[in-house]
Motif scaffolding. Structure first.
Motif, mmCIF file in Angstrom:
data_model
loop_
_atom_site.group_PDB
_atom_site.id
_atom_site.type_symbol
_atom_site.label_atom_id
_atom_site.label_comp_id
_atom_site.label_asym_id
_atom_site.label_seq_id
_atom_site.Cartn_x
_atom_site.Cartn_y
_atom_site.Cartn_z
ATOM 1 N N ASP A 90 42.945 -1.460 -23.844
ATOM 2 C CA ASP A 90 43.588 -2.354 -22.871
ATOM 3 C C ASP A 90 44.170 -3.568 -23.583
ATOM 4 O OD1 ASP A 90 44.383 -3.265 -20.387
ATOM 5 O OD2 ASP A 90 42.453 -4.173 -19.892
ATOM 6 N N VAL A 91 45.115 -4.197 -22.913
ATOM 7 C CA VAL A 91 45.664 -5.482 -23.319
ATOM 8 C C VAL A 91 45.708 -6.367 -22.082
ATOM 9 C CG1 VAL A 91 47.753 -6.694 -24.051
ATOM 10 C CG2 VAL A 91 47.045 -4.620 -25.239
ATOM 11 N N SER A 92 45.226 -7.592 -22.202
ATOM 12 C CA SER A 92 45.249 -8.525 -21.085
ATOM 13 C C SER A 92 45.502 -9.923 -21.634
ATOM 14 C CB SER A 92 43.924 -8.482 -20.313
ATOM 15 O OG SER A 92 42.841 -8.878 -21.145
ATOM 16 N N PHE A 93 45.535 -10.908 -20.746
ATOM 17 C CA PHE A 93 45.719 -12.277 -21.200
ATOM 18 C C PHE A 93 44.864 -13.205 -20.356
ATOM 19 C CE2 PHE A 93 48.396 -12.269 -17.551
ATOM 20 C CZ PHE A 93 48.600 -13.581 -17.153
ATOM 21 N N PHE A 94 44.622 -14.390 -20.893
ATOM 22 C CA PHE A 94 43.815 -15.395 -20.200
ATOM 23 C C PHE A 94 44.479 -16.747 -20.396
ATOM 24 C CE2 PHE A 94 40.515 -18.696 -20.475
ATOM 25 C CZ PHE A 94 39.931 -18.578 -19.220
ATOM 26 N N HIS A 95 44.598 -17.496 -19.324
ATOM 27 C CA HIS A 95 45.198 -18.828 -19.412
ATOM 28 C C HIS A 95 44.346 -19.827 -18.634
ATOM 29 C CE1 HIS A 95 48.429 -21.925 -18.193
ATOM 30 N NE2 HIS A 95 48.050 -22.181 -19.432
ATOM 31 N N ASN A 96 43.920 -20.863 -19.323
ATOM 32 C CA ASN A 96 43.207 -21.969 -18.691
ATOM 33 C C ASN A 96 43.867 -23.258 -19.168
ATOM 34 O OD1 ASN A 96 41.510 -23.934 -17.724
ATOM 35 N ND2 ASN A 96 39.621 -23.007 -18.479
ATOM 36 N N PRO A 97 44.696 -23.881 -18.313
ATOM 37 C CA PRO A 97 45.426 -25.072 -18.751
ATOM 38 C C PRO A 97 44.546 -26.307 -18.905
ATOM 39 C CG PRO A 97 45.812 -24.666 -16.429
ATOM 40 C CD PRO A 97 45.038 -23.485 -16.935
ATOM 41 N N ALA A 98 43.276 -26.215 -18.494
ATOM 42 C CA ALA A 98 42.374 -27.371 -18.599
ATOM 43 C C ALA A 98 41.051 -26.967 -19.237
ATOM 44 C CB ALA A 98 42.137 -27.980 -17.225
ATOM 45 N N ALA A 99 41.120 -26.104 -20.253
ATOM 46 C CA ALA A 99 39.900 -25.682 -20.950
ATOM 47 C C ALA A 99 39.337 -26.858 -21.744
ATOM 48 C CB ALA A 99 40.197 -24.510 -21.870
ATOM 49 N N MET A 100 38.024 -26.831 -21.962
ATOM 50 C CA MET A 100 37.370 -27.873 -22.739
ATOM 51 C C MET A 100 36.846 -27.271 -24.031
ATOM 52 S SD MET A 100 36.931 -31.125 -22.562
ATOM 53 C CE MET A 100 37.130 -31.416 -20.795
ATOM 54 N N GLY A 101 37.291 -27.772 -25.159
ATOM 55 C CA GLY A 101 36.865 -27.252 -26.445
ATOM 56 C C GLY A 101 35.506 -27.760 -26.843
ATOM 57 N N PRO A 102 34.931 -27.223 -27.932
ATOM 58 C CA PRO A 102 33.591 -27.615 -28.348
ATOM 59 C C PRO A 102 33.478 -29.082 -28.748
ATOM 60 C CG PRO A 102 34.648 -26.229 -30.014
ATOM 61 C CD PRO A 102 35.497 -26.177 -28.780
ATOM 62 N N GLU A 103 34.601 -29.720 -29.089
ATOM 63 C CA GLU A 103 34.556 -31.144 -29.426
ATOM 64 C C GLU A 103 34.745 -32.030 -28.196
ATOM 65 O OE1 GLU A 103 36.661 -29.021 -30.965
ATOM 66 O OE2 GLU A 103 35.501 -28.693 -32.793
ATOM 67 N N GLY A 104 34.807 -31.399 -27.014
ATOM 68 C CA GLY A 104 34.982 -32.158 -25.782
ATOM 69 C C GLY A 104 36.406 -32.604 -25.550
ATOM 70 N N VAL A 105 37.366 -31.955 -26.220
ATOM 71 C CA VAL A 105 38.781 -32.296 -26.088
ATOM 72 C C VAL A 105 39.450 -31.255 -25.201
ATOM 73 C CG1 VAL A 105 40.949 -32.623 -27.323
ATOM 74 C CG2 VAL A 105 38.787 -33.347 -28.370
ATOM 75 N N PRO A 106 40.145 -31.678 -24.119
ATOM 76 C CA PRO A 106 40.810 -30.702 -23.250
ATOM 77 C C PRO A 106 41.966 -30.021 -23.957
ATOM 78 C CG PRO A 106 41.405 -32.941 -22.625
ATOM 79 C CD PRO A 106 40.330 -33.061 -23.657
ATOM 80 N N MET A 107 42.194 -28.743 -23.617
ATOM 81 C CA MET A 107 43.277 -28.003 -24.249
ATOM 82 C C MET A 107 43.871 -27.016 -23.260
ATOM 83 S SD MET A 107 41.033 -25.446 -26.699
ATOM 84 C CE MET A 107 40.289 -26.821 -27.548
ATOM 85 N N ASP A 108 45.148 -26.746 -23.439
ATOM 86 C CA ASP A 108 45.864 -25.741 -22.656
ATOM 87 C C ASP A 108 45.698 -24.415 -23.396
ATOM 88 O OD1 ASP A 108 47.606 -24.125 -21.278
ATOM 89 O OD2 ASP A 108 49.304 -25.508 -21.355
ATOM 90 N N TRP A 109 44.754 -23.599 -22.944
ATOM 91 C CA TRP A 109 44.299 -22.425 -23.695
ATOM 92 C C TRP A 109 44.966 -21.150 -23.176
ATOM 93 C CZ3 TRP A 109 40.850 -22.083 -27.790
ATOM 94 C CH2 TRP A 109 40.387 -20.807 -28.097
ATOM 95 N N PHE A 110 45.678 -20.466 -24.075
ATOM 96 C CA PHE A 110 46.325 -19.199 -23.743
ATOM 97 C C PHE A 110 45.909 -18.167 -24.782
ATOM 98 C CE2 PHE A 110 50.431 -16.639 -24.278
ATOM 99 C CZ PHE A 110 50.091 -15.726 -23.287
ATOM 100 N N SER A 111 45.304 -17.071 -24.320
ATOM 101 C CA SER A 111 44.823 -16.045 -25.228
ATOM 102 C C SER A 111 45.316 -14.680 -24.781
ATOM 103 C CB SER A 111 43.290 -16.055 -25.262
ATOM 104 O OG SER A 111 42.794 -15.035 -26.101
ATOM 105 N N VAL A 112 45.906 -13.940 -25.719
ATOM 106 C CA VAL A 112 46.267 -12.542 -25.488
ATOM 107 C C VAL A 112 45.162 -11.706 -26.121
ATOM 108 C CG1 VAL A 112 47.941 -10.725 -25.932
ATOM 109 C CG2 VAL A 112 48.716 -13.052 -25.462
#
Length: 292
Positions: free
Chosen positions: A219-241
């Motif tokens: 399978d191939v899918s994607f994930f998008h979270n425009p307000a993800a929180m990284g391990p350093e506590g910094v928000p990020m616009d996260w897009f993963s295929v």
């Protein structure tokens, strides 16, 4: 050379007479042909991307009917001083409308692949030929805009890994990472120059200590979270295929996290399918489990 990464989606459609719809950006006496497709926009579904690119480059409206291939290759741009890692998703498509209309300044047509010069990527997909890395003499800037500092675009590979008893291998996401506490398919982002299948083998060992053999693409899918929180506590616009492969471990041992402390994996283990149903799992894991 400067290293850059790009994710693209491409389509294969045949006419039933041995011809494939191909495109070329050159009208030289001996043009080089490739599959219709191109780069993904940020947060774009790869299936939507191949439909969009197909229409732009050929004039045809298409429907995705299957996932054919996922791979990576390196392209050298000597005049730009750039080495590009290109993750490529290849879908089987069928034509549902439109008419053959090449993009302005380019070529498109029904071609017998064996009769023309193909770019290395297309030769591998259509003919099974490995022509090595591509050298591109383009001297104009890339079309891809620079990514904002808080924007992450990642290509990842995961494994639905089982053992001879039918148990499933899972890893638990560490605290501070998106999805923390949930059980997930072992896998993660691919390294520069790394094939997706190689990444699955590496990630499975890092997260579980198991030596896996990788099989078919599931399978191939994607994930998008425009307000993800990284391990350093910094928000990020996260897009993963995300690509998912079937895999197996013929001689399983007790699952143990081998990656360095502070990584994205808190624990790992083997689970019978009935036990997985009682776990808090990610959507990707739930989607893959339907394959069992």
């Amino acid at each position: 050379m400067e290293k850059r990464r790009r994710i693209g989606a491409y389509g294969v459609v045949r006419d039933g007479q041995g011809q494939v719809l191909l495109v070329s950006g050159s009208s030289a006496p001996t043009p080089r042909w490739h599959l219709p497709g191109g780069g993904l926009d940020h947060a774009e579904d790869p299936r939507a991307a191949v439909i969009r690119e197909f229409q732009e480059e050929t004039g045809f409206d298409v429907e995705v009917v299957g996932v054919r291939d996922v791979s990576a290759d390196l392209i050298e741009f000597p005049q730009l001083g750039v080495l590009q890692h290109h993750d490529r998703l290849v879908f089987d498509v069928k034509i549902v409308g439109g008419a053959l209309t090449p993009e302005e300044g380019e070529l498109a047509g029904w071609i017998v692949p064996e009769d023309v010069e193909l770019v290395p990527f297309a030769a591998r997909v259509l003919l099974g030929e490995d022509l090595g890395n591509e050298i591109n003499q383009r001297s104009r800037p890339f079309d891809d805009p620079a990514e904002p500092a808080n924007r992450v675009r990642r290509f990842a590979a995961y494994g639905l890994i089982t053992d001879p008893d039918g148990r499933v291998l899972l890893s638990q996401i560490a605290r501070g990472y998106p999805g923390e506490g949930r059980w997930h398919l072992p896998g993660g982002g691919t390294d520069f120059g790394e094939q997706p299948t190689e990444a699955v083998v590496r990630e499975v060992f890092e997260e579980t200590g198991q030596q896996a053999e990788v099989g078919e693409l599931l399978d191939v899918s994607f994930f998008h979270n425009p307000a993800a929180m990284g391990p350093e506590g910094v928000p990020m616009d996260w897009f993963s295929v995300r690509s998912v492969f079937r895999g197996s471990v013929s001689s399983p041992t007790s699952a143990t996290v081998t990656e360095e402390a502070g990584g994205s994996t808190a624990a790992s283990g083997w689970f019978a399918p009935a036990e997985v149903a009682a776990l808090t799992i990610t959507d990707l894991t739930r989607r893959a489990m339907r394959r069992l």
